[in-house]
Design an enzyme around this catalytic site. Structure first.
Site, PDB file in Angstrom:
ATOM      1  N   CYS A   1       0.800  -1.166   0.224  1.00 42.23           N
ATOM      2  CA  CYS A   1       0.058  -0.021  -0.023  1.00 42.23           C
ATOM      3  C   CYS A   1       0.997   1.177  -0.051  1.00 42.23           C
ATOM      4  O   CYS A   1       1.460   1.517  -1.002  1.00 42.23           O
ATOM      5  CB  CYS A   1      -1.043  -0.097   1.157  1.00 42.23           C
ATOM      6  SG  CYS A   1      -2.448   1.062   0.652  1.00 42.23           S
TER       7      CYS A   1
ATOM      8  N   HIS B   1      -3.859  -4.945   0.245  1.00 43.65           N
ATOM      9  CA  HIS B   1      -3.238  -5.595   1.181  1.00 43.65           C
ATOM     10  C   HIS B   1      -3.243  -6.893   1.263  1.00 43.65           C
ATOM     11  O   HIS B   1      -4.317  -7.725   1.921  1.00 43.65           O
ATOM     12  CB  HIS B   1      -4.123  -5.000   2.654  1.00 43.65           C
ATOM     13  CG  HIS B   1      -3.778  -3.559   2.944  1.00 43.65           C
ATOM     14  ND1 HIS B   1      -2.900  -3.130   3.599  1.00 43.65           N
ATOM     15  CD2 HIS B   1      -4.554  -2.519   2.399  1.00 43.65           C
ATOM     16  CE1 HIS B   1      -3.003  -1.686   3.692  1.00 43.65           C
ATOM     17  NE2 HIS B   1      -3.846  -1.452   3.030  1.00 43.65           N
TER      18      HIS B   1
ATOM     19  N   GLU C   1      -1.587  -9.060   3.210  1.00 38.42           N
ATOM     20  CA  GLU C   1      -1.746  -9.616   4.385  1.00 38.42           C
ATOM     21  C   GLU C   1      -2.869 -10.103   5.173  1.00 38.42           C
ATOM     22  O   GLU C   1      -2.943 -10.739   6.180  1.00 38.42           O
ATOM     23  CB  GLU C   1      -0.870  -8.679   5.575  1.00 38.42           C
ATOM     24  CG  GLU C   1      -1.529  -7.363   5.711  1.00 38.42           C
ATOM     25  CD  GLU C   1      -1.364  -6.118   4.787  1.00 38.42           C
ATOM     26  OE1 GLU C   1      -1.192  -6.575   3.596  1.00 38.42           O
ATOM     27  OE2 GLU C   1      -1.750  -5.024   5.422  1.00 38.42           O
TER      28      GLU C   1
END
Ligand code: GLN
Length: 540
Positions: free
Chosen positions: A383, A509, A511
């Site tokens: 990001c 993202h 993650e």
């Protein structure tokens, strides 16, 4: 399902005992027995969601597929269960009050005085039941944020009291407390637990199961004492001993019989054992990994690693599946300068530049990107980290002096990262970013395509700014390419430098969607590149 069961998890004595992990572990065990389970978090603060909170306040803001900005515990739920959560899985007092007040304005309670009981408690109950009735789960585990005794959590405990009464054996309460060990007297102390259960009893809730956090094994005497003073069966006194990885907790809870005790209380069949083959395979890899890979995480919230919870867990998943331990170095971007960057980053095998907002620490992040790019060290920008990679390339390769993101410098002559078109008229801060899952079409023969091995992926977003496509040709001609775009809008979602060992930046993202059973392909590829780089460094 009309007879959905509801398990409430409350906490006593102190915060940070790990209610989220206990909830996720129980859910894992029930799921592994074939039940459809979900977990919900009720947060007793007045923000409508945690999206407007500084990470220093509450750790990372976790984003669900449907674009809800939620508590970081939802990240644990997804990592443990490998099923997506949604807005319905996280409700705050702010949202409860907002709903009630909106109804009041619409005239839904016309003529009535609107009160905490029954209106706020009814709205809490409606939100708890929603997951069972609308989404048809067999078991809904609801974690009540805060600690019993807090003024803020009172309406939630009252709602739990009412639901226990209404639902009978279909509802139960697990209370998590701490049994401290006093080194001076060499004893485990149960008094805080007794007091905490008393506070619950004062508001009308008898816990069915007690989970006791402890550093040392509980003796039978301690268990008996707790059972006697707190009106629970001795089998319902569960020990939760400190372990080195949160992923061991489900196995520990199974050894303690938590899943069986819960199923019995809920009058659900207890047959066989939970199927934890894949989970245990992961644990054994985690334990047996001997070699280490050194990854630097460059961010401005590193004093509070919870701010990067999902990134850290994703790195751990990827390390484990690559048979390595991740030696994570948290590097403060504010302390990083072009002068000291070499010294601070030279031992790393891979560099990850973190997401973030605002200009604090940004020059340090740019210094880290430049170092990784020039020294051919595997780099992963997430990001804001990707946006930094773009700015750095613009300044130092394209020679666009003072190139920047419009977020950091409104008057930059080269806004290589600019406000998204549909963000230009947005003034409210809460819930107004580009949020949730969007498609991304990958460019063939790129690092990203090779990692995902797919043409179309779905990834979650949380940002207002984007790569400015007016500069794309210039970037590609100079060696930084777009490796993934949104098929509808053409927004650049991934950048790469093909001539570099592994240099990838993602606007989304990844993650948020790495789980124990499904590690994220981009983290796997990044960590693999870092391991390879480490090997080369040794042989140099
Ligand atoms: N601040 C940047 C934006 O809003 C990046 C956000 C992030 O890293 N999540 O676009």
């Amino acid at each position: 399902m009309p007879d959905t069961r509801y398990v409430f998890v409350t906490g006593g004595v102190t915060s940070s005992l790990g209610k989220g992990i206990i909830s996720a572990s129980l859910a894992k065990l029930l799921q592994a027995r074939g039940y459809r389970v979900t977990i919900q978090k009720l947060d007793p603060y007045l923000n409508v969601d945690p999206g407007t909170l500084n990470p220093y306040e509450h750790g990372e803001c976790y984003v669900t597929e449907d674009g809800a900005e939620t508590d970081l515990d939802l990240g644990h739920y997804e990592r443990f269960l490998n099923v997506p959560t949604s807005q319905a899985n996280n409700v705050t007092t702010g949202r409860i009050y907002q709903n009630v007040i909106n109804k009041e304005r619409k005239g839904d309670y016309l003529g009535k005085t609107v009160q905490i009981i029954p209106h706020i408690t009814d709205e809490i109950k409606r939100n708890i039941k929603l997951l069972g009735t609308k989404h048809k789960f067999d078991v809904v585990i609801t974690e009540i944020g805060g600690t019993v005794g807090d003024i803020e959590s009172l309406p939630y405990i009252e709602a739990v009291r009412q639901l226990k009464w209404e639902l009978g054996h279909r509802a139960m309460v697990i209370h998590l407390t701490l049994v401290p060990y006093l080194a001076a007297s060499g004893e485990l102390k149960t008094k805080p637990t007794q007091h905490s259960v008393k506070s619950l009893l004062e508001i009308g809730v008898q816990p069915d199961v007690l989970v006791l956090r402890t550093e040392k094994d509980l003796t039978t005497d301690v268990r008996k004492k707790v059972a006697l003073f707190c009106n629970v069966d001795i089998r319902a006194v569960i020990q939760s001993i400190d372990v080195s990885s949160i992923y061991e907790v489900p196995v520990k809870m199974q050894e303690e019989g938590l899943d069986e005790t819960v199923l019995e209380k809920l009058r659900l069949p207890v047959e066989g054992k939970p199927e934890l083959k894949e989970w245990k395979a992961f644990l054994s890899k985690l334990k047996n990994a001997k070699k280490t890979v050194r990854i630097g995480l460059v961010g401005k919230y590193v004093e509070l690693p919870d701010a990067y919870k999902s990134i850290i867990e994703s790195l751990n998943h990827a390390g484990t599946y690559n048979d390595h331990k991740v030696d994570l170095r948290l590097i403060h971007s504010e302390n990083l300068t072009p002068e000291n960057v070499e010294n601070k980053l030279k031992d790393l095998h891979g560099i990850l530049v973190a997401p973030g907002f605002g200009h604090r620490g940004i020059e340090g992040k740019l210094a880290a990107v430049k170092y990784a790019r020039e020294k051919n060290i595997p780099f992963f920008g997430v990001c804001l980290g990707m946006q930094c990679a773009v700015i750095e390339f613009a300044r130092n390769v394209l020679k666009l002096e003072k190139a920047n993101s419009r977020e950091m410098d409104h008057n930059t002559p080269y806004p290589v990262i600019d406000l998204m078109e549909d963000q230009k008229n947005v003034t409210d801060k809460g819930g107004t970013m580009r949020l949730g899952a969007y498609e991304c079409a990958l460019t063939k023969n790129t690092r990203s395509y090779n990692a995902y091995k797919k043409e179309l992926v779905n990834e979650r977003h949380r940002h207002r700014y984007e790569f400015n496509n007016e500069y794309l040709e210039q970037f590609e001609a100079a060696g930084m390419i777009s490796a993934g775009t949104n098929p509808e809008t053409g927004l650049v979602e991934i950048i790469e430098i093909p001539s570099h060992k592994w240099f990838v930046g993602v606007q989304f993202h990844p993650e948020y969607s790495s789980t124990v059973i499904n590690p994220h392909p981009m983290f796997l590829a990044f960590v693999k590149a870092a391991i390879d780089h480490g090997k080369e460094k040794i042989s140099e």
